[in-house]
Design a protein around this motif. Structure first.
Motif, PDB file in Angstrom:
ATOM      1  N   ASP A  73       0.841  -1.203   0.000  1.00 57.01           N
ATOM      2  CA  ASP A  73       0.000   0.000   0.000  1.00 57.01           C
ATOM      3  C   ASP A  73       0.873   1.248   0.000  1.00 57.01           C
ATOM      4  OD1 ASP A  73      -2.382  -1.453   0.040  1.00 57.01           O
ATOM      5  OD2 ASP A  73      -2.655  -1.248   2.203  1.00 57.01           O
ATOM      6  N   THR A  76       3.233   1.506  -3.341  1.00 57.11           N
ATOM      7  CA  THR A  76       2.519   1.909  -4.556  1.00 57.11           C
ATOM      8  C   THR A  76       1.935   3.316  -4.419  1.00 57.11           C
ATOM      9  OG1 THR A  76       0.516   0.730  -3.838  1.00 57.11           O
ATOM     10  CG2 THR A  76       2.028  -0.446  -5.320  1.00 57.11           C
ATOM     11  N   GLU A  77       1.572   3.706  -3.213  1.00 55.26           N
ATOM     12  CA  GLU A  77       1.076   5.072  -2.991  1.00 55.26           C
ATOM     13  C   GLU A  77       2.187   6.087  -3.255  1.00 55.26           C
ATOM     14  OE1 GLU A  77      -1.516   8.100  -2.284  1.00 55.26           O
ATOM     15  OE2 GLU A  77      -2.098   5.992  -2.222  1.00 55.26           O
ATOM     16  N   SER A  82      -0.886   3.193  -6.728  1.00 54.46           N
ATOM     17  CA  SER A  82      -1.738   2.496  -5.749  1.00 54.46           C
ATOM     18  C   SER A  82      -3.011   1.947  -6.379  1.00 54.46           C
ATOM     19  CB  SER A  82      -2.082   3.416  -4.575  1.00 54.46           C
ATOM     20  OG  SER A  82      -2.781   4.556  -5.028  1.00 54.46           O
ATOM     21  N   GLU A  86      -4.522  -1.844  -5.901  1.00 55.56           N
ATOM     22  CA  GLU A  86      -5.867  -2.031  -5.385  1.00 55.56           C
ATOM     23  C   GLU A  86      -6.723  -2.853  -6.347  1.00 55.56           C
ATOM     24  OE1 GLU A  86      -7.439   1.854  -4.516  1.00 55.56           O
ATOM     25  OE2 GLU A  86      -5.824   2.277  -3.110  1.00 55.56           O
TER      26      GLU A  86
END
Length: 92
Positions: A73, A76-77, A82, A86
């Motif tokens: 999380d 990738t954010e 992200s 997801e």
């Protein structure tokens, strides 16, 4: 998390994942690849657990899964990918 991902990238002979670990995420394709790899890794972790294979000192590393998810999380954010993580996780 990095040690665990690196271990499975080597075991699964995934040179792109190893490159991503060294160089970071640089494209949507790499983000997709890493996201799909994490789910392959989770399947391999379950297989290793069922076969009592020792990985990084233990036969059951599933307790590390929340950490893997949290780190993915964040990773990738930070890199702007992200949404890819997801979407792949939602469909896994």
């Amino acid at each position: 998390m990095r040690e665990l991902v690196k271990y499975y990238a080597i075991e699964l002979e995934d040179s792109l994942t190893l490159s991503i670990l060294d160089n970071g995420l640089n494209s949507e394709e790499e983000a997709k690849h890493l996201s799909l790899f994490i789910w392959k890794m989770i399947d391999k972790m379950a297989e290793n657990r069922d076969n009592n294979k020792i990985v990084l000192g233990g036969t059951n590393n599933t307790s590390m899964l929340p950490d893997v998810s949290y780190e993915m999380d964040n990773f990738t954010e930070e890199t702007g990918f992200s949404k890819i993580w997801e979407e792949i996780s939602d469909n896994a």
